[in-house]
Design a protein around this motif. Structure first.
Motif, PDB file in Angstrom:
ATOM      1  N   VAL A  10      31.339  44.608  41.891  1.00  0.00           N
ATOM      2  CA  VAL A  10      32.372  44.062  40.999  1.00  0.00           C
ATOM      3  C   VAL A  10      33.604  44.899  41.225  1.00  0.00           C
ATOM      4  CG1 VAL A  10      33.372  42.877  39.186  1.00  0.00           C
ATOM      5  CG2 VAL A  10      30.967  42.412  40.168  1.00  0.00           C
ATOM      6  N   VAL A  12      37.205  46.372  39.815  1.00  0.00           N
ATOM      7  CA  VAL A  12      38.167  46.205  38.661  1.00  0.00           C
ATOM      8  C   VAL A  12      39.510  46.521  39.129  1.00  0.00           C
ATOM      9  CG1 VAL A  12      38.877  47.278  36.497  1.00  0.00           C
ATOM     10  CG2 VAL A  12      36.619  46.975  36.733  1.00  0.00           C
ATOM     11  N   THR A 171      38.961  41.460  37.110  1.00  0.00           N
ATOM     12  CA  THR A 171      37.723  41.635  38.230  1.00  0.00           C
ATOM     13  C   THR A 171      37.605  40.656  39.309  1.00  0.00           C
ATOM     14  OG1 THR A 171      36.347  40.354  36.992  1.00  0.00           O
ATOM     15  CG2 THR A 171      36.466  42.656  36.588  1.00  0.00           C
ATOM     16  N   GLY A 173      34.791  39.622  42.082  1.00  0.00           N
ATOM     17  CA  GLY A 173      33.549  39.765  42.046  1.00  0.00           C
ATOM     18  C   GLY A 173      32.699  38.821  43.064  1.00  0.00           C
ATOM     19  N   TYR A 235      29.756  40.384  36.595  1.00  0.00           N
ATOM     20  CA  TYR A 235      30.682  41.483  35.950  1.00  0.00           C
ATOM     21  C   TYR A 235      30.267  42.094  34.616  1.00  0.00           C
ATOM     22  CZ  TYR A 235      31.616  37.764  32.727  1.00  0.00           C
ATOM     23  OH  TYR A 235      31.564  36.264  31.985  1.00  0.00           O
TER      24      TYR A 235
END
Length: 248
Positions: A10, A12, A171, A173, A235
């Motif tokens: 994931v 950021v 995020t 993902g 996440y």
């Protein structure tokens, strides 16, 4: 004990400013449209709680400036995501909001989704998919805050003013899904437990309804997540770890 995560990493996205622009959804071939509908009908027949309501999907993601995120979005319905199960088809990523709800002692609330949801048994932060605004109304950071505050009230019974929610992380993902994560002011764990119990009680007594969340608990670190039986949102470990490090 949970199994090791099989989710891809994931990311950021460091962004303090969001801009959202509505775009038309891509056109599907007749073959992919028919396959999508078949998959959706199969999913809905096994889980009657699934509802093909309006939802926002992401069409593009760019960063014009280091801390600015430009998100293209389109109006679709939930059956769009059934395309993930259609070979050679491409499903637009989802856009969702959730809330990091801390307690007075620095723990974070995590919740397990009920069997009546699209992700039964999954542990995540309270939140959900973003619903499209009414025609002529903008989708912006303010409306995302309202979405997040509404989810917090519906799922936990916690009535937090949207302006009290702070953009905390973005995020990217699984499936390219974009999560907009807000942080709420701390609340005593006893209050959060009481309000959640009231929501569950009120929901289960309503005819034909089941609560969205099975249970809630509080964690201080990623190590606490290992005791939570069931799948975890991709996440979750990352954000719990990020939050714990900030408190150090």
């Amino acid at each position: 004990m949970t199994q090791p995560s099989t989710h891809p990493p994931v990311d950021v996205i460091e962004a303090t400013e969001l801009r959202l622009v509505e775009e038309p959804p891509p056109q599907l071939s007749a073959e992919h449209r028919a396959a999508r509908d078949r998959v959706w009908d199969e999913l809905a027949s096994s889980n009657p709680a699934l509802f093909d309501g309006p939802v926002v999907a992401c069409t593009s993601l760019t960063q014009p400036h280091p801390h600015e995120l430009l998100l293209g979005w389109a109006r679709v319905t939930y059956r769009n995501f059934a395309l993930r199960r259609v070979p050679s088809a491409t499903a637009l990523p989802s856009l969702f909001v959730d809330v990091l709800q801390p307690t007075d002692d620095g723990a974070l609330l995590v919740a397990q989704m009920s069997t009546a949801t699209a992700h039964p048994g999954r542990w995540h932060l309270p939140g959900g998919s973003v619903e499209p605004p009414d025609a002529g109304q903008p989708l912006d950071t303010a409306s995302l805050r309202h979405n997040a505050a509404r989810e917090l009230l519906e799922e936990l019974g916690v009535d937090t003013a949207p302006d009290d929610l702070t953009l905390w992380a973005v995020t990217c993902g699984n499936y390219g899904n974009i999560g907009i994560h807000f942080a709420a002011p701390p609340q005593p764990a006893t209050v959060l437990n009481e309000r959640f119990a009231a929501v569950v009680s009120a929901t289960t007594t309503a005819v034909g309804q089941a609560p969205e969340l099975e249970q809630i608990t509080f964690v201080h670190s990623p190590a606490d997540l290992t005791a939570l039986i069931g799948p975890h949102a991709d996440y979750l470990e990352l954000l719990v770890d990020r939050y714990a490090r900030i408190l150090l």
